[in-house]
Scaffold this motif. Structure first.
Motif, PDB file in Angstrom:
ATOM      1  N   LEU A  58      40.035 -22.463  22.363  1.00 16.73           N
ATOM      2  CA  LEU A  58      39.064 -23.472  22.693  1.00 16.73           C
ATOM      3  C   LEU A  58      39.617 -24.256  23.830  1.00 16.73           C
TER       4      LEU A  58
ATOM      5  N   SER B 273      33.110 -30.883  22.171  1.00 20.44           N
ATOM      6  CA  SER B 273      33.759 -29.556  21.708  1.00 20.44           C
ATOM      7  C   SER B 273      33.781 -29.709  20.178  1.00 20.44           C
ATOM      8  N   TYR B 274      34.341 -30.700  19.750  1.00 19.75           N
ATOM      9  CA  TYR B 274      34.664 -31.115  18.429  1.00 19.75           C
ATOM     10  C   TYR B 274      33.086 -30.749  17.004  1.00 19.75           C
TER      11      TYR B 274
ATOM     12  N   PHE C  50      32.503 -26.154  18.802  1.00 23.29           N
ATOM     13  CA  PHE C  50      34.046 -25.620  17.498  1.00 23.29           C
ATOM     14  C   PHE C  50      33.722 -25.354  16.364  1.00 23.29           C
TER      15      PHE C  50
ATOM     16  N   MET D 172      38.200 -16.142  20.969  1.00 19.95           N
ATOM     17  CA  MET D 172      37.918 -17.853  21.291  1.00 19.95           C
ATOM     18  C   MET D 172      37.338 -18.315  22.190  1.00 19.95           C
ATOM     19  N   LYS D 173      37.972 -17.398  23.446  1.00 24.06           N
ATOM     20  CA  LYS D 173      37.830 -18.405  24.542  1.00 24.06           C
ATOM     21  C   LYS D 173      36.506 -18.154  24.953  1.00 24.06           C
TER      22      LYS D 173
ATOM     23  N   SER E  57      33.269 -19.838  22.518  1.00 23.35           N
ATOM     24  CA  SER E  57      33.136 -20.903  22.723  1.00 23.35           C
ATOM     25  C   SER E  57      33.467 -21.537  24.175  1.00 23.35           C
TER      26      SER E  57
ATOM     27  N   CYS F  75      31.876 -22.281  16.301  1.00 20.42           N
ATOM     28  CA  CYS F  75      32.643 -20.991  16.985  1.00 20.42           C
ATOM     29  C   CYS F  75      33.175 -20.393  15.905  1.00 20.42           C
ATOM     30  N   ILE F  76      34.386 -21.483  14.947  1.00 19.47           N
ATOM     31  CA  ILE F  76      34.907 -20.848  14.094  1.00 19.47           C
ATOM     32  C   ILE F  76      34.372 -19.853  12.900  1.00 19.47           C
TER      33      ILE F  76
ATOM     34  N   SER G 105      29.351 -23.559  24.599  1.00 22.61           N
ATOM     35  CA  SER G 105      28.953 -23.829  25.147  1.00 22.61           C
ATOM     36  C   SER G 105      27.788 -23.950  26.743  1.00 22.61           C
TER      37      SER G 105
ATOM     38  N   ASN H 197      43.438 -19.781  18.364  1.00 20.21           N
ATOM     39  CA  ASN H 197      41.923 -20.412  17.843  1.00 20.21           C
ATOM     40  C   ASN H 197      41.956 -21.768  19.323  1.00 20.21           C
TER      41      ASN H 197
END
Lengths: 285, 334
Positions: free
Chosen positions: B133, B247-248, B252, B220-221, B224, B255-256, B228, B129
């Motif tokens: 990311l 991004s956080y 993130f 994950m790619k 994210s 997505c998580i 984005s 992950n």
């Protein structure tokens, strides 16, 4: 005037590079498996046709193995059998999924709930152990068709669920209501209005299921639980491991199926993701 | 009240799923055309060294085994009997290593499987992950493209291919590691034991991690990447927020969620995944036990392991379904 070939070229250009590479690899495998094997001069399952452990030569492109079989032809036959298992499973599992998914999505109600519950249950049952159990109970008598049948049983519920949710979302759209109010029969709506939206997705699912089925069969075979008399990529690897091809230094024997399988899977996966990319771009997502 | 109804229905489905799954397996064994008792009697008599038993004693033995393994009565009685035993985890003796209890065999194998698969699943989840990311946030860089292509090639290859390649490279060509795991019989806190443990588990663990990473990077790619592009991330960018904050907190966290679900489902299914790795590397875990059970037609052992894995998968799904609305406020219990 737009000729048919122009339409084809337009569509071809719309696909990405990844899809083209994948399709090229996969079609190579189909040509090798189904057309080149027509010219196969020998019965590949027969033992001791040739000298043992020969090196590559013009006569034996990949040499021979420890039981005197030509590795090149054995590899092609294995590719053919693996592909047959994959294609059979993928086609019938997808057809079954479409049938169940569309009808339960369109009809709804109690039937839908029962069918979806059945799907959920089969999804939860772990496939590999049961596959292995059935194979062991059949004691190596499993033919291509039995193996495919078992794989179909485990591979229809997932797609059926997805087909159902696709159908549900399509059913809510305006044009279905229009068709219903203008007195179209339900069958005609399913075939003419809903199917065209699901076909691209079904194609992608077929490619993916080919991959899954071949992987499942070969995993079973590598554990020594597929049919012993059947040549598939998995049984070839199993045989090579049993006869310690590595210690004998016969690299072609184990290398050929491993490389072939890797390339085949990468090709199938590229086709699958490339095609998905094309669909989502066409939908404008 | 809606909540209570949701929980009740969910538990009902969980119970029904396990029941149906176990039923299929139990029936499958009963309708198959080979007799486990005969296999076992043949083996026992062969082991006892050529001295043939009289026919009457064999018949008595057969009768005893039939009672002991719940193979008496009609199909229906057998079915209820074995369902009750399996679902209360009362597995009975093993056929192949009679009279050892199945639960003892499973208990001995369990720590290896859980240790190996839990560890590798968690490591590959975190690693995959993080990389995914990173790749998803910088999609145009050359290293992102390389990483993505590599994981695209790694992910679809079946596990045993990876295992074979590693075995060829590190066991046949260079003997860095032993071909099959060799572990001392008893656990001890000695450097010797840990050295053996490391040697036996390094290759299987690293192969599992590499393969596991492939999927997490790809998923994950794409997650994210698509997040984005969303409007609220554009808005954050226009507002002039720091890249790290975007991004956080924006990408993130969104997505998580689905990755946590996928991890939970994967952890439920570790007993199925264990088989290949344990057989290839000769680790004495659950998967190896299952393969042994299959090869020696040990139905009690086989049924028990498959039951445990069905219960594990169903329970993981249940937990995910119950916890998910807590993690994601957009989803309600309904």
């Amino acid at each position: 005037m737009l000729k048919r070939i122009d339409i084809f070229m337009c569509t071809w250009r719309a696909f990405g590079v990844r899809f083209k590479i994948g399709l090229l690899i996969v079609s190579m495998f189909f040509i090798f498996g189904f057309i080149v094997t027509v010219f196969c001069p020998i019965d590949t399952a027969e033992l001791s046709n040739y000298m043992k452990n020969m090196k590559s030569s013009s006569e034996h492109l990949l040499g021979t193995n420890a039981v005197g079989q030509d590795i090149f032809w054995q590899l092609l036959m294995s590719i053919k059998n693996s592909l047959i298992i994959g294609v059979l499973t993928a086609t019938f599992a997808t057809l079954l999924a479409l049938l169940v998914g569309i009808s339960s999505g369109f009809i709804g109600g109690k039937t839908e709930r029962v069918v979806m519950f059945l799907c959920d249950t089969i999804i939860v049952i772990p496939m590999l152990p049961i596959l292995i159990m059935i194979a062991s109970l059949l004691k190596g008598r499993a033919s291509i068709y039995i193996i495919s049948l078992i794989l179909i049983f485990f591979n229809w519920p997932g797609p059926a669920r997805q087909t159902r949710s696709l159908t549900l979302s399509i059913r809510e759209r305006e044009f279905i209501n229009t068709a219903l109010f203008s007195g179209e029969s339900k069958l005609k709506i399913i075939v003419c209005e809903i199917m065209p939206h699901i076909i691209p997705w079904a194609m992608a699912n077929i490619i993916n299921t080919i991959l899954v089925a071949i992987a499942a069969e070969s995993s079973m075979a590598v554990l020594g639980l597929s049919s012993a008399s059947l040549n598939t990529l998995g049984t070839m690897i199993y045989q090579a491991r049993q006869y310690q091809a590595l210690l004998l230094g016969n690299w072609n024997w184990i290398g050929a199926p491993v490389v072939a399988m890797m390339v085949m899977f990468i090709g199938l996966f590229f086709t699958f993701t490339g095609y998905n990319e094309y669909i989502s771009r066409k939908r404008g997502l | 009240m809606k909540l209570r109804k949701y929980f009740a229905i969910r538990f009902l489905i969980w119970a029904l799923t396990i029941w149906l799954g176990v039923s299929i397996v139990v029936f499958l064994v009963r309708i198959m055309p080979s007799d486990p008792i005969e296999t076992m009697i043949n083996r026992l008599n062969n082991v006892s060294g050529g001295s043939t038993m009289p026919e009457s004693k064999i018949a008595a033995q057969r009768e005893m085994f039939r009672v002991q393994f719940g193979l008496v009565g009609t199909l229906w009685q057998q079915y209820w009997e074995s369902m009750r035993n399996l679902l209360t985890f009362n597995f009975g003796p093993s056929f192949s290593s009679y009279p050892t209890e199945v639960s003892f065999l499973i208990g001995r194998a369990m720590p290896y499987t859980i240790g190996l698969l839990l560890g590798t699943s968690l490591i590959s989840w975190v690693l995959g992950n993080a990389i995914g990311l990173f790749v998803g946030l910088n999609p145009r860089k050359w290293y992102s493209k390389t990483l993505e292509t590599v994981s695209m090639c790694v992910y679809p290859t079946p596990y045993f291919i990876m295992a074979l390649i590693l075995l060829i490279l590190f066991c046949y060509l260079n003997s860095f590691f032993p071909l099959t795991a060799d572990l001392p019989n008893y656990f001890s806190f000695t450097p010797y034991y840990f050295k053996k443990l490391f040697n036996s588990f390094f290759l299987p663990a690293s192969s599992m991690i590499v393969l596991g990473c492939g999927w997490w990077i790809i998923s994950m790619k794409s997650l994210s990447n698509s997040t984005s592009e969303e409007d609220f991330v554009h808005y954050a960018r226009l507002k002039g927020l720091k890249n790290r904050t975007i991004s956080y907190s924006y990408v993130f966290k969104n997505c998580i969620l689905s990755q946590v679900t996928a991890l939970a489902l994967q952890l439920g299914g570790i007993f199925c995944g264990a088989m290949m790795v344990e057989v290839m590397f000769g680790i004495p875990g659950i998967g190896g036990l299952l393969q042994m059970a299959v090869v020696q037609s040990d139905y009690n052992l086989m049924l028990s392991i498959i039951t445990i894995s069905i219960v594990a998968v169903a329970t993981a799904t249940l937990i995910v379904d119950l916890i998910y609305p807590l993690l994601d406020p957009r989803i309600r219990y309904s």
